[in-house]
Motif scaffolding. Structure first.
Motif, PDB file in Angstrom:
ATOM      1  N   ALA A   8       0.825  -1.208   0.000  1.00  0.00           N
ATOM      2  CA  ALA A   8       0.000   0.000   0.000  1.00  0.00           C
ATOM      3  C   ALA A   8       0.858   1.256   0.000  1.00  0.00           C
ATOM      4  CB  ALA A   8      -0.930  -0.007   1.219  1.00  0.00           C
ATOM      5  N   SER A   9       1.911   1.291   0.823  1.00  0.00           N
ATOM      6  CA  SER A   9       2.749   2.490   0.886  1.00  0.00           C
ATOM      7  C   SER A   9       3.491   2.707  -0.428  1.00  0.00           C
ATOM      8  CB  SER A   9       3.725   2.417   2.063  1.00  0.00           C
ATOM      9  OG  SER A   9       4.759   1.491   1.846  1.00  0.00           O
ATOM     10  N   ALA A  10       3.972   1.622  -1.046  1.00  0.00           N
ATOM     11  CA  ALA A  10       4.678   1.755  -2.318  1.00  0.00           C
ATOM     12  C   ALA A  10       3.738   2.224  -3.421  1.00  0.00           C
ATOM     13  CB  ALA A  10       5.312   0.418  -2.699  1.00  0.00           C
ATOM     14  N   LEU A  11       2.517   1.697  -3.433  1.00  0.00           N
ATOM     15  CA  LEU A  11       1.545   2.107  -4.447  1.00  0.00           C
ATOM     16  C   LEU A  11       1.276   3.605  -4.344  1.00  0.00           C
ATOM     17  CD1 LEU A  11      -1.707   0.144  -5.270  1.00  0.00           C
ATOM     18  CD2 LEU A  11      -1.651   2.632  -5.231  1.00  0.00           C
ATOM     19  N   ALA A  12       1.050   4.088  -3.124  1.00  0.00           N
ATOM     20  CA  ALA A  12       0.784   5.517  -2.933  1.00  0.00           C
ATOM     21  C   ALA A  12       1.999   6.355  -3.302  1.00  0.00           C
ATOM     22  CB  ALA A  12       0.374   5.779  -1.481  1.00  0.00           C
ATOM     23  N   ALA A  13       3.182   5.927  -2.872  1.00  0.00           N
ATOM     24  CA  ALA A  13       4.398   6.693  -3.142  1.00  0.00           C
ATOM     25  C   ALA A  13       4.656   6.830  -4.636  1.00  0.00           C
ATOM     26  CB  ALA A  13       5.592   6.029  -2.450  1.00  0.00           C
ATOM     27  N   ARG A  14       4.518   5.743  -5.365  1.00  0.00           N
ATOM     28  CA  ARG A  14       4.822   5.788  -6.802  1.00  0.00           C
ATOM     29  C   ARG A  14       3.807   6.628  -7.570  1.00  0.00           C
ATOM     30  NH1 ARG A  14       6.414  -0.470  -6.219  1.00  0.00           N
ATOM     31  NH2 ARG A  14       8.651  -0.177  -5.868  1.00  0.00           N
ATOM     32  N   ARG A  15       2.557   6.570  -7.145  1.00  0.00           N
ATOM     33  CA  ARG A  15       1.553   7.394  -7.825  1.00  0.00           C
ATOM     34  C   ARG A  15       1.780   8.875  -7.526  1.00  0.00           C
ATOM     35  NH1 ARG A  15      -4.188   6.618  -9.778  1.00  0.00           N
ATOM     36  NH2 ARG A  15      -3.555   4.441  -9.879  1.00  0.00           N
ATOM     37  N   ILE A  16       2.099   9.207  -6.286  1.00  0.00           N
ATOM     38  CA  ILE A  16       2.365  10.600  -5.928  1.00  0.00           C
ATOM     39  C   ILE A  16       3.596  11.115  -6.675  1.00  0.00           C
ATOM     40  CG2 ILE A  16       3.127  12.094  -4.037  1.00  0.00           C
ATOM     41  CD1 ILE A  16       1.326  10.364  -2.192  1.00  0.00           C
ATOM     42  N   ALA A  17       4.646  10.298  -6.757  1.00  0.00           N
ATOM     43  CA  ALA A  17       5.848  10.710  -7.479  1.00  0.00           C
ATOM     44  C   ALA A  17       5.546  10.957  -8.956  1.00  0.00           C
ATOM     45  CB  ALA A  17       6.936   9.648  -7.329  1.00  0.00           C
ATOM     46  N   ALA A  18       4.753  10.076  -9.559  1.00  0.00           N
ATOM     47  CA  ALA A  18       4.434  10.216 -10.978  1.00  0.00           C
ATOM     48  C   ALA A  18       3.647  11.495 -11.260  1.00  0.00           C
ATOM     49  CB  ALA A  18       3.650   9.003 -11.459  1.00  0.00           C
ATOM     50  N   MET A  19       2.822  11.899 -10.299  1.00  0.00           N
ATOM     51  CA  MET A  19       1.991  13.087 -10.481  1.00  0.00           C
ATOM     52  C   MET A  19       2.658  14.353  -9.956  1.00  0.00           C
ATOM     53  SD  MET A  19      -0.649  11.962 -12.011  1.00  0.00           S
ATOM     54  CE  MET A  19      -1.683  13.425 -11.892  1.00  0.00           C
ATOM     55  N   GLY A  20       3.845  14.226  -9.374  1.00  0.00           N
ATOM     56  CA  GLY A  20       4.491  15.336  -8.687  1.00  0.00           C
ATOM     57  C   GLY A  20       4.524  16.656  -9.441  1.00  0.00           C
ATOM     58  N   PRO A  21       5.008  16.711 -10.694  1.00  0.00           N
ATOM     59  CA  PRO A  21       5.096  17.997 -11.396  1.00  0.00           C
ATOM     60  C   PRO A  21       3.748  18.673 -11.645  1.00  0.00           C
ATOM     61  CG  PRO A  21       6.520  16.357 -12.415  1.00  0.00           C
ATOM     62  CD  PRO A  21       5.654  15.623 -11.437  1.00  0.00           C
ATOM     63  N   SER A  22       2.653  17.904 -11.572  1.00  0.00           N
ATOM     64  CA  SER A  22       1.328  18.483 -11.827  1.00  0.00           C
ATOM     65  C   SER A  22       0.657  18.986 -10.553  1.00  0.00           C
ATOM     66  CB  SER A  22       0.414  17.445 -12.489  1.00  0.00           C
ATOM     67  OG  SER A  22       0.076  16.407 -11.573  1.00  0.00           O
ATOM     68  N   LEU A  23       1.292  18.808  -9.395  1.00  0.00           N
ATOM     69  CA  LEU A  23       0.657  19.165  -8.120  1.00  0.00           C
ATOM     70  C   LEU A  23       0.826  20.662  -7.841  1.00  0.00           C
ATOM     71  CD1 LEU A  23       1.828  16.111  -5.965  1.00  0.00           C
ATOM     72  CD2 LEU A  23      -0.329  16.414  -7.179  1.00  0.00           C
ATOM     73  N   ASP A  24       0.079  21.463  -8.589  1.00  0.00           N
ATOM     74  CA  ASP A  24       0.250  22.908  -8.523  1.00  0.00           C
ATOM     75  C   ASP A  24      -0.852  23.629  -7.755  1.00  0.00           C
ATOM     76  OD1 ASP A  24      -1.775  22.465 -10.311  1.00  0.00           O
ATOM     77  OD2 ASP A  24      -0.874  23.588 -11.967  1.00  0.00           O
ATOM     78  N   GLY A  25      -1.681  22.890  -7.018  1.00  0.00           N
ATOM     79  CA  GLY A  25      -2.740  23.536  -6.249  1.00  0.00           C
ATOM     80  C   GLY A  25      -3.352  22.585  -5.245  1.00  0.00           C
TER      81      GLY A  25
END
Length: 246
Positions: A66-83
């Motif tokens: 579960a932690s790896a799934l969340a971490a990898r998805r957050i990392a993949a979306m990182g540059p788009s997290l503008d708000g």
């Protein structure tokens, strides 16, 4: 030119058989792994940079999944997290993904907490679900800027391992309400992102003293060493983030 320096470490502690924590630093993830010493990465200030920890629920199967799934998805979306709304949407998507991965299998009820920051040119987005924490260290002292999802403490009780919400964690789907807050970004301020393997055994006074006494990479090492000296009862993952002028 301004830059963001991130020093981080992840370790299973002394009592756990494996490390169920995961770490995100920009596009880089460290999942269910051990670092023998702090690692430091430096990024130019500009594109949104996410730094986060995820703590798989102990006592449930598949915490590290579960932690790896969340971490990898957050990392993949990182540059788009503008708000703030985008961060909330990604955390809710992580929650759905954890449930989908566990559906109908032996990993039912797997779950994870998550906490982190998104560094932007003029502000910092602080987010969390569960009891992993974000702490700010500035000239006024150390303060918690995340919000614990934990039941009220009993008199004399300093910590609790219970959480009132997390990503996944139950056999039936449950939505989450992530905590997301924008705070001003000031060069020189430092932020600590950590799992409860650090904050359960150590008081805030000890954490503040160590961070003020040592620079970033050394501070991470000394925080880990203090948690180990206090018994190391849980996985320990900690990152220190600083925005600095050149």
């Amino acid at each position: 030119m301004q830059y963001v320096a991130v020093s981080a470490l992840s370790h299973p502690g002394l009592l756990r058989e494996r490390n169920e924590d995961s770490l995100v630093v920009g596009p880089w993830t460290l999942c269910a792994t051990v670092t023998e010493s702090p690692q430091t990465l430096v990024f130019p200030l500009g594109t949104p940079l996410v730094v986060a920890v995820a703590d798989g629920l102990g006592g449930h199967p598949g915490g590290e999944v579960a932690s790896a799934l969340a971490a990898r998805r957050i990392a993949a979306m990182g540059p788009s997290l503008d708000g703030e709304d985008v961060v909330r949407a990604v955390l809710k998507a992580c929650n759905r993904a954890v449930y989908q991965a566990a559906e109908g299998g032996e990993l039912a009820a797997m779950g994870t907490t998550v906490a982190g920051v998104v560094v932007q040119p003029d502000s910092l987005l602080v987010f969390n679900v569960g009891d992993s924490r974000v702490l700010a260290v500035d000239r006024d002292g150390l303060r918690q800027v995340s919000v614990d999802d934990s039941p009220p403490l009993e008199p004399g009780q300093r910590t609790t391992s219970l959480v009132t919400q997390c990503l996944g964690g139950t056999t039936a789907y449950r939505d989450v309400e992530p905590h997301v807050t924008a705070v001003p970004l000031k060069p020189g301020d430092r932020y600590i992102i950590c799992t409860d393997g650090l904050t359960d055994p150590l008081t805030t006074d000890v954490i503040e003293e160590l961070v003020r006494e040592h620079d970033d990479g050394r501070a991470v090492f000394e925080l880990w060493k203090a948690a180990i000296a206090a018994g190391g009862p849980d996985n320990i993952t900690v990152a220190v983030v600083r925005v600095s002028d050149e």
